[in-house]
Write an enzyme that holds these catalytic residues in place. Structure first.
Site, PDB file in Angstrom:
ATOM      1  N   ASN A 314       0.829  -1.206   0.000  1.00  0.00           N
ATOM      2  CA  ASN A 314       0.000   0.000   0.000  1.00  0.00           C
ATOM      3  C   ASN A 314       0.864   1.256   0.000  1.00  0.00           C
ATOM      4  OD1 ASN A 314      -2.734   0.836  -0.076  1.00  0.00           O
ATOM      5  ND2 ASN A 314      -2.601   1.508   2.056  1.00  0.00           N
ATOM      6  N   HIS A 532      -9.526 -11.623  -7.980  1.00  0.00           N
ATOM      7  CA  HIS A 532      -8.508 -12.506  -7.389  1.00  0.00           C
ATOM      8  C   HIS A 532      -9.004 -13.945  -7.314  1.00  0.00           C
ATOM      9  CE1 HIS A 532      -5.609  -9.423  -6.713  1.00  0.00           C
ATOM     10  NE2 HIS A 532      -6.435  -8.706  -5.975  1.00  0.00           N
TER      11      HIS A 532
END
Length: 686
Positions: A314, A532
C-alpha cells in the site's frame, strides 16, 4: 443446421458414445434452433470426446446423489441472491432450475432484449457520437419517497391510501437468512464426498479439455485464419480489475510529474500547517528537482519485499514514499479538487482510445467518512470531463471503519453505511437534488470492497450479531458483515433505480486473495463476479457459469499497472505474460478476451457491437467469430460440456433422497452453479 440435421448428428453421436452423449448433443442442437429472423446456424464439425455407459460420474451412486443434492441447493441459493439483487444469473442454469420447479413459469425471457437484426447488417463499431454531451442521460421525475434505515438497510416509504406511510415493497435477503445460508454453504464445502466428487470432475474436465485441444487445435486455428481482418490484437478486451490511482505505468507517472513541475511550478497545490505551498515548494522541501527524478526514485514498483506485506504494498502508492505527492497527483479530493489526477486519467483514457480495442473499468474510492464524498467525486468527473467511451467506473469502498472510529470521525457502523448509501438513495429519489451525481452514476457499473483480507477476524456471523447502529466497537466488523450490508442496500437501491428506468449496479468485491475461505462463500452468494479468487484452489467453489465441477470462466486483468507493469499497454503485457506462463494458444487468448467483455459492466448495446447482436444466446448462436475471433468449435465444446455436467448433476438429483443441509425437505429442483467469475491473474505481491 436446422433441428432435423442436428437430430441426425445426435443419432450418430449416440451410436458412437452412448445414449447420454447423444442426448446432450441433441439438447445442444435444440438450444440452437434459429429464430425466424436469423439465418440458419450451422453446428461446427469437430472431434467430440464423450464417455459411454450409464454412470459417467466416476463416484459411487450414493456419493453422486448426495453431492448433487448439495450442489443443487447451492445453486438455488445463488440464483435467489442474484435475482433478488438484479444481478446476472446464467440463463441456462436458471432454465435447469425452473425445469425442476413445478411452480415456475414455463418460459422466462432474459431481462435485456436481444437485438433482432441480422449479424451482417449490424455494424462492428459503435456509431460516432458527434457533438453529443457524454453526460446526457435520462432524468426521471422525483418520487418523493421518505428514506429511512432499519437495522442497517435503507427502505423507502410512500403515502398510502389512508394517508399513513407504507414501505415500498422492495425485496431483499434478511440478515438471519443470510447467516443461515452462509452456515449451510460452509457445511457443504467441508463435506468429504462433495469435495471428492468435485475434485474428480475437475480432473476429468481438465483431461477432457486437453484431449479436445489435441484433436481440434488445428481446426480451431483454421477457423481463425479464415476470418478476414480479425485477430487477437483487434478484438475487444476489457481490463475488469484495475485501480484508477495506479492505472498508469511508472514511466508515465514520472513523465507526468516532470511535465507538471516544469509547466505549473508556481501553482498552489496543498496546505502545510495552514500555509499554501506551490508545487515547486513541495519539491524544494524534499530537496528534489526534475533532473533528480527517476523511476527508481519514485519507488512505486512492487518488489520481493512486498510479498504478503499489504502495508508495504500500500505504501508503494506514494511516489518517492511521500503521501503528500500521492495527495497532489493521485487523489480526486485535494486542495486542487483533483485537477492533476483528472489530467493523468484522461491521458490513460486517450491511450486506450488510441489502441481502439482496449477498455478498462477503473476503480475510484468512496471512503464513507462523510456524506459529501459522492458530490465531490461527481463534481470532479463532470468539471474536468473525465469521460471516455473506453472507460467505466467501479466504486471501491475500503473497509476502514475501525480507523474512522479510533479517530472519532464516526460513532457507529451505521454512520459509515449512511455516508455511502444515503446520497445514492436521495439522488435516485430526486435526480435534481444533485444533478451532477445523477449524471455520474450513469457511468458507474458497481461496487468493490477492498482492504487487507488477512486481518484477524471471526469469519462467521452469529444470529445475535449487533446491528450497524449498535456496532460502536473499536473493532472492525468482519468481511461477511461488510459484504452483506453492501449487498442488501445495493439490492434495495437497484429495485428503486430499475423502477425509475435507471442503470443498476453489481457487487464485484476483492475476494479470496488472502484470509479465510469463508470470504469466498460470501462472494459466491452475494457477488456477480469477484477479483482474485486465489484461494479457490482450496475449496469446492471452483466454478464457472455452470456447476462447481467446471473450470472457472477466466479473464485477465492488470490490477495495478503502476506496481506491476512496464509498458504503455499493461493489459497486452498481462496477456503476453499469461500466454508464456500457461502456454495459451491464439484461441485461448481470444476466448479470455471475449469473457472479459461478457462479464464487464459496459452497456448491453455496446456489447452487441463488440460481440454481435445475439451475444446473449447460448452456445454457437451467441458467437460471431467475425467479431470475437473465437471459433464456433471452442464455443460449442464449452456449451456441450456444460450441458453434460448439468445433465449428470440434475439427473442424479432427481433420484436423490438425501436431506438438504438446512433440514428442509428435498424437492426436485435443478439449479446450476453460477459462481463469481474470477480474475485469471498472477498472484499479486501482497
Amino acid at each position: 443446421m436446422t433441428f432435423s440435421r442436428a437430430a441426425e448428428c445426435a443419432q450418430s453421436v449416440r451410436s458412437f458414445a452412448g445414449s447420454d452423449a447423444g442426448a446432450v448433443f441433441e439438447e445442444a442442437a435444440r438450444l440452437r434452433v434459429p429464430d425466424d429472423d436469423e439465418t440458419d446456424i450451422i453446428l461446427p464439425h469437430f472431434q467430440r470426446v464423450a464417455i459411454s455407459g450409464e454412470d459417467t460420474s466416476g463416484v459411487p451412486l450414493e456419493d453422486l446423489q448426495q453431492a448433487s443434492s448439495y450442489l443443487v441447493q447451492a445453486l438455488e441459493m445463488r440464483k435467489k441472491y442474484m435475482e433478488t439483487s438484479q444481478q446476472i444469473f446464467a440463463n441456462i442454469t436458471a432454465r435447469f432450475v425452473r425445469s425442476m420447479d413445478a411452480d415456475a413459469p414455463a418460459n422466462q425471457t432474459p431481462s435485456m432484449k436481444v437485438c433482432k437484426s441480422h449479424i451482417a447488417d449490424h455494424i462492428v463499431h459503435p456509431p460516432f457520437r458527434a457533438n453529443k454531451d457524454p453526460w446526457e442521460c435520462h432524468n426521471p421525475s422525483p418520487k418523493g419517497y421518505a428514506i429511512k434505515f432499519e437495522r442497517g438497510i435503507f427502505n423507502l416509504y410512500r403515502k398510502g391510501e389512508t394517508g399513513e406511510e407504507e414501505r415500498v415493497p422492495y425485496e431483499y435477503i434478511k440478515l438471519a437468512q443470510y447467516i443461515q445460508d452462509m452456515n449451510t454453504m460452509c457445511s457443504m464445502i467441508a463435506d468429504g464426498p462433495l469435495k471428492s466428487f468435485c475434485y474428480r470432475r475437475l480432473s476429468y474436465l481438465s483431461s477432457k479439455f486437453q484431449l479436445h485441444v489435441l484433436l481440434n487445435e488445428l481446426r480451431e486455428l483454421a477457423s481463425q485464419k479464415a476470418v478476414p481482418h480479425r485477430d487477437f490484437y483487434n478484438i475487444r478486451k476489457v481490463d475488469t480489475h484495475i485501480h484508477a490511482a495506479s492505472c498508469m505505468n511508472q514511466k508515465h507517472l514520472l513523465r507526468f510529474i516532470k511535465k507538471t513541475l516544469k509547466n505549473h511550478a508556481d501553482e498552489v497545490v496543498t496546505l502545510h500547517k495552514g500555509t499554501p505551498m506551490t508545487l515547486k515548494a513541495v519539491f524544494q522541501s524534499m530537496n528534489l528537482s526534475t533532473y533528480d527524478l527517476t523511476v527508481d526514485m519514485l519507488d512505486v514498483h512492487a518488489d520481493r519485499n512486498t510479498f504478503h506485506r499489504f502495508d508495504k504494498f500500500n505504501a508503494k502508492y506514494n511516489p518517492i514514499g511521500e503521501s503528500r505527492l500521492r495527495e497532489v497527483f493521485l487523489k480526486t479530493d485535494n486542495y486542487m479538487n483533483g485537477k492533476y489526477f483528472a489530467r493523468i486519467i484522461k491521458e490513460v483514457a486517450f491511450d486506450l482510445e488510441e489502441s481502439k480495442y482496449q477498455n478498462a473499468e477503473l476503480r475510484l474510492s468512496i471512503y464513507g467518512k462523510s456524506p459529501g464524498e459522492w458530490a465531490k467525486l461527481a463534481k470532479w468527473a463532470i468539471q474536468y470531463n473525465v469521460y471516455s467511451d473506453n472507460v467505466r467506473w467501479l466504486i471501491q469502498i475500503p473497509r476502514l471503519y475501525d480507523i474512522f472510529k479510533s479517530n472519532k470521525i464516526m460513532n457507529n457502523f451505521q454512520e459509515f453505511l449512511s455516508n455511502i448509501f444515503l446520497p445514492l438513495f436521495e439522488v435516485t429519489n430526486d435526480p435534481n437534488s444533485n444533478y451532477e451525481l445523477h449524471k455520474f452514476l450513469t457511468h458507474v457499473v458497481g461496487f468493490d470492497s477492498v482492504d487487507d483480507e488477512s486481518k484477524p477476524e471471526n469469519p462467521m456471523l452469529d444470529t445475535d450479531v449487533k446491528s450497524p447502529e449498535e456496532w460502536d466497537d473499536e473493532e472492525n466488523p468482519p468481511y461477511a458483515y461488510y459484504l452483506y450490508y453492501m449487498y442488501a442496500n445495493m439490492t434495495v437501491l437497484n429495485h428503486f433505480r430499475k423502477e425509475q428506468g435507471l442503470n443498476t449496479f453489481v457487487l464485484r468485491p476483492h475476494c479470496g486473495e488472502a484470509g479465510p475461505v469463508q470470504h469466498l462463500v460470501c462472494g459466491f452468494m452475494l457477488a456477480e463476479n469477484i477479483s482474485h479468487g486465489l484461494l479457490l484452489r482450496k475449496t469446492v467453489l471452483t466454478v464457472r457459469d455452470g456447476v462447481p465441477c467446471l473450470l472457472p470462466r477466466h479473464h485477465i486483468s492488470t490490477d495495478d499497472p503502476l506496481q506491476f507493469h512496464f509498458t504503455k499497454e499493461p493489459l497486452m503485457e498481462e496477456y503476453s505474460i499469461a500466454a508464456q506462463v500457461w502456454k495459451l494458444s491464439s484461441c485461448d487468448m481470444c476466448e479470455l478476451a471475449r469473457n472479459s467483455v461478457l462479464m464487464s459492466g459496459f452497456p448491453h448495446e455496446m456489447k452487441q457491437y463488440w460481440l454481435g447482436p445475439h451475444y446473449m444466446k447460448e452456445g454457437v448462436a451467441g458467437n460471431d467469430i467475425t467479431r470475437t475471433n473465437v471459433p464456433d468449435i471452442r464455443i460449442s465444446f464449452r456449451h456441450e460440456t456444460l450441458l453434460d455436467e448439468l445433465t449428470n448433476i440434475f439427473k442424479a438429483r432427481m433420484t436423490s433422497t438425501t436431506p438438504l443441509l438446512n433440514g428442509t425437505p428435498t424437492t426436485p429442483q435443478l439449479p446450476i452453479f453460477s459462481s463469481p467469475i474470477i480474475s485469471l491473474k498472477r498472484p499479486s505481491l501482497v
